[in-house]
Design a protein around this motif. Structure first.
Motif, mmCIF file in Angstrom:
data_model
loop_
_atom_site.group_PDB
_atom_site.id
_atom_site.type_symbol
_atom_site.label_atom_id
_atom_site.label_comp_id
_atom_site.label_asym_id
_atom_site.label_seq_id
_atom_site.Cartn_x
_atom_site.Cartn_y
_atom_site.Cartn_z
ATOM 1 N N LYS A 3 0.822 -1.217 0.000
ATOM 2 C CA LYS A 3 0.000 0.000 0.000
ATOM 3 C C LYS A 3 0.853 1.263 0.000
ATOM 4 N N GLU A 4 1.992 1.219 0.690
ATOM 5 C CA GLU A 4 2.800 2.419 0.871
ATOM 6 C C GLU A 4 3.750 2.704 -0.288
ATOM 7 N N GLY A 30 3.177 5.083 -3.702
ATOM 8 C CA GLY A 30 3.179 6.526 -3.496
ATOM 9 C C GLY A 30 4.558 7.082 -3.212
ATOM 10 N N GLU A 31 5.418 6.239 -2.589
ATOM 11 C CA GLU A 31 6.753 6.695 -2.216
ATOM 12 C C GLU A 31 7.776 6.512 -3.332
ATOM 13 N N PRO A 66 7.358 6.494 -7.110
ATOM 14 C CA PRO A 66 6.573 6.596 -8.353
ATOM 15 C C PRO A 66 7.366 6.205 -9.596
#
Length: 431
Positions: free
Chosen positions: A92-93, A96-97, A99
């Motif tokens: 999930k993380e 976003g971290e 890209p």
């Protein structure tokens, strides 16, 4: 940038390596050329197979992803994919971290990568791999996951419950690997000694090892990552009776203090552990034991560490590694204990344990001078051939430096006489 060339960077343990080898076989069947762990990736696509076990491994994985991302930014690669334990744990993380990554895959859904490339997974090749090891040995993964839930360990969080592979499937894979020239098998699992319970309702490790041993062409079988609680003692008979089952067992004991074993949720006692070691050595004369120990787990006081030092002095493990405790989010230790032992204290304890082990290793190695032993030759260097005995697993254990008086074949077995010893390596000449 070479068209249809894929660079796979493999991080972490040998279980990850097997996944990369399986993926490589499927990619090659779909027309790609695959290179492993290149210093300078030259392919259109880079795949990073990550580790998410402890802090240092996670940092290494993140740094490698960032490094590949820079290559993508410089247009030296077109696509960047990430798979393995880190992405399984932080699915999930991570998008976003990071890209710069085109797609993340977990530990178990890497087959989807093929579909995203517009290719298909070939079930007929499910037992085949493109080996990244020397062609004479391979890692053989017999299960995934772990049910033990030790206080400090994130593996069950990442991989889930224990899942044994069917015996017939494993044996078929061994037969295929033998047909490719493999002679030596490193049998691996997060916990070998739970094998079969989920699938057959009883422990079937001994039966599995016997079936692998029966396959013509299997010269050496070496067992990695046993667990001390509820140890399957019928395995010892197989190790004693079967000549192609190495007298070697990798059994992670982690500690000896009753207080620490309880806090670590190891489900064994100090008395159990000493009795287990005695029984293994009694049942399999000449066996070499490898173990790993953790220092600095929350609650470890000087008395507990002194107990551990005394244990190492008495047990005299032939092979041993020691590691400082690393707090991992989501584990019982992280949620219930305070990681209040300074890093300097952890490091000092590791150094003391390893200095003690260094002396023990030298004494054990020195006792082998003059003995004749069977070795397999792994590679050739300018001054020596490098080989291993049945007591030495690749990458982690000592090696035998063989004089070049005669021409030897890499991947072949020879009888040697031990002529010298160092703390962790032996010197030999061909008999």
């Amino acid at each position: 940038m070479k068209k249809n060339l894929i660079s796979i960077i493999n991080l972490g343990c040998s279980k990850n390596l097997v996944d990369s080898e399986m993926l490589s076989r499927q990619l090659e069947a779909n027309g790609y050329t695959v290179e492993h762990d290149p210093e300078n990736p030259k392919g259109e696509i880079a795949i990073v197979n990550t580790c998410g076990f402890i802090g240092d491994a996670k940092e290494e994985s993140i740094n490698m992803i960032l490094q590949m991302g820079q290559l993508k930014q410089k247009k030296k690669i077109k696509k960047l994919y990430v798979m393995g334990c880190l992405s399984e744990r932080y699915m999930k993380e991570l998008p976003g971290e990071l890209p710069e990554v085109d797609h993340f895959y977990g530990k178990f859904n890497w087959k989807n990568l093929l579909a995203d490339l517009g290719k298909s997974y070939d079930d007929a090749l499910s037992l085949e791999r493109t080996l990244t090891t020397p062609s004479h040995y391979a890692y053989l993964k017999i299960s995934e996951g772990c049910n033990r839930c030790c206080s400090y360990c994130a593996i069950p969080i990442i991989t889930g419950r224990y899942k044994s592979r069917p015996m017939e499937e494993i044996v078929d894979e061994v037969k295929w690997l033998v047909s490719q020239g493999v002679k030596e098998f490193q049998v691996i699992a997060q916990d070998l000694t739970y094998y079969g319970i989920d699938l057959y309702g009883e422990n079937r490790l001994a039966a599995l090892v016997e079936q692998i041993s029966d396959v013509p062409g299997v010269e050496w079988i070496r067992l990695h990552y046993a667990y001390p609680a509820k140890f399957p003692f019928d395995l010892l008979r197989v190790m004693r009776e079967r000549k192609n089952v190495c007298k070697y067992l990798d059994i992670a004991l982690q500690h000896i203090s009753d207080k620490m074993l309880d806090m670590m949720h190891r489900h064994v006692t100090k008395e159990d552990t000493y009795a287990l070691i005695d029984k293994i050595r009694e049942e399999v004369p000449g066996i070499h034991l490898r173990t790993t120990l953790i220092v600095g787990h929350p609650g470890e006081e000087d008395a507990d560490f002194d107990d551990l030092m005394d244990f190492v002095s008495k047990a005299r493990f032939e092979r041993m590694g020691a590691f400082p405790y690393s707090e991992e989010e989501g584990t019982y230790s992280a949620n219930h204990y305070e990681d209040n032992i300074p890093f300097e204290v952890k490091s000092e304890r590791v150094d003391r344990l390893m200095a003690l082990q260094q002396n023990i290793s030298w004494e054990i190695n020195s006792s082998k001078i003059g003995q004749e032993m069977k070795v397999i030759v792994d590679r050739e260097l300018p001054d020596y051939y490098i080989g291993r005995t049945e007591f030495d697993s690749p990458e982690v254990d000592p090696e035998v430096l063989i004089s070049k008086d005669k021409v030897l074949q890499v991947g072949s077995f020879y009888q040697v006489k031990i002529t010298g010893a160092e703390d962790f390596d032996l010197y030999a000449e061909i008999v």
